[in-house]
Enzyme design. Sequence first.
Site, PDB file in Angstrom:
ATOM      1  N   GLY A 126      39.608  -5.045  -1.223  1.00 14.27           N
ATOM      2  CA  GLY A 126      40.086  -6.317  -1.723  1.00 14.27           C
ATOM      3  C   GLY A 126      39.313  -6.794  -2.929  1.00 14.27           C
ATOM      4  N   ASP A 127      39.350  -8.091  -3.156  1.00 16.68           N
ATOM      5  CA  ASP A 127      38.715  -8.672  -4.338  1.00 16.68           C
ATOM      6  C   ASP A 127      37.209  -8.735  -4.241  1.00 16.68           C
ATOM      7  OD1 ASP A 127      39.362 -10.826  -2.306  1.00 16.68           O
ATOM      8  OD2 ASP A 127      38.044 -11.938  -3.651  1.00 16.68           O
ATOM      9  N   GLY A 140      43.062 -11.607  -1.152  1.00 15.13           N
ATOM     10  CA  GLY A 140      42.382 -10.684  -2.065  1.00 15.13           C
ATOM     11  C   GLY A 140      43.276 -10.071  -3.117  1.00 15.13           C
ATOM     12  N   THR A 157      36.208 -14.662   4.143  1.00 15.64           N
ATOM     13  CA  THR A 157      35.138 -14.022   3.379  1.00 15.64           C
ATOM     14  C   THR A 157      33.998 -15.026   3.335  1.00 15.64           C
ATOM     15  OG1 THR A 157      36.637 -12.720   1.987  1.00 15.64           O
ATOM     16  CG2 THR A 157      34.500 -13.257   1.041  1.00 15.64           C
TER      17      THR A 157
END
Length: 322
Positions: free
Chosen positions: A195-196, A219, A165
């Site tokens: 995801g996060d 995540g 990321t």
Amino acid sequence: MEGVVVVHGGAGVVTDDRAEACRAGVKRAAAQGARVLAAGGSAVDAVEAAVALLEDDPNFNAGVGSVLNADGDIEQDALVMDGSRLAAGAVSCVRNIANPVLLARLVMDKTSHAMLTGSGAAEFARSLGVPEVPAEQLETPRSRQRWEKNRRPDPQRHPDELHGTVGAVALDRSGNLACATSTGGMTNKMVGRVGDTPCIGSGGYADNELGAVSTTGDGESIMRVVLARLVLFNVQQGMSLEEAADSALSHMTARVGGTAGLVLLAPDGRWAARCNSLRMSWAAASPGAALLHYGLERGEILTEPAPPVPLTGPGLGAGPKQ
């Protein structure tokens, strides 16, 4: 203080053949963000510019270079947060967008919502004239190869290979903080998996009273402990930036497993880059500063003269383009 920008290019496995390109990419992004601040841009402008540049770099898992889902398609997530007013904008499962971070900024600035997803995000983008790009323009040979490899069971594959990321945090001359995070997600993820990254408090958080954080890594684990906000809670309890980050990362791994990394910026300009993964590329730069800081190995902090970097790419201090 003229401000500071700290960026990361993803926590996990960075193979030796990609190490130098990842170092160079985050250094360019940090310098780009610092130049935006020097030109009078806001913290939000700076993180948007830094992350957009990383999205345009095929060495990272965001924008161009995003990994493929189980069907071989690209679905991306992004988040922007303005610490001065706790405003946030996020997008999830977006397709055919070269710079999801710009679309997340538009959600924050042009709607009353905090997140748009899938077809709704696509319709919003079209309504503002955000151009769509062919999926092939975002795919790289490496992302296709990783997809093919991970379609087959491979007990030798390290789980960190799935991570990646990009993100940034910034403090501007007015004392405002911001964060931005963007990702293509996990290789071979289920269609529709989020995801996060776009989740406020997990993939990032910014509050002028506390600090700004952008996270990267596993995540599902990050979401379960709300990692970005947990780090700032630790800061509130009196921990140093490094202690706050390391404690949160250790708590996550002990409770739910997984590894992660993050960049953290305090309201007074102090910053930290921490991870419990094998590697995380990161860099920090300030307008007018003689040195640029960067690292890749866990705990590594290197410096070099801060080079003048031309202003190129989208999102350079002018706010939303629509």
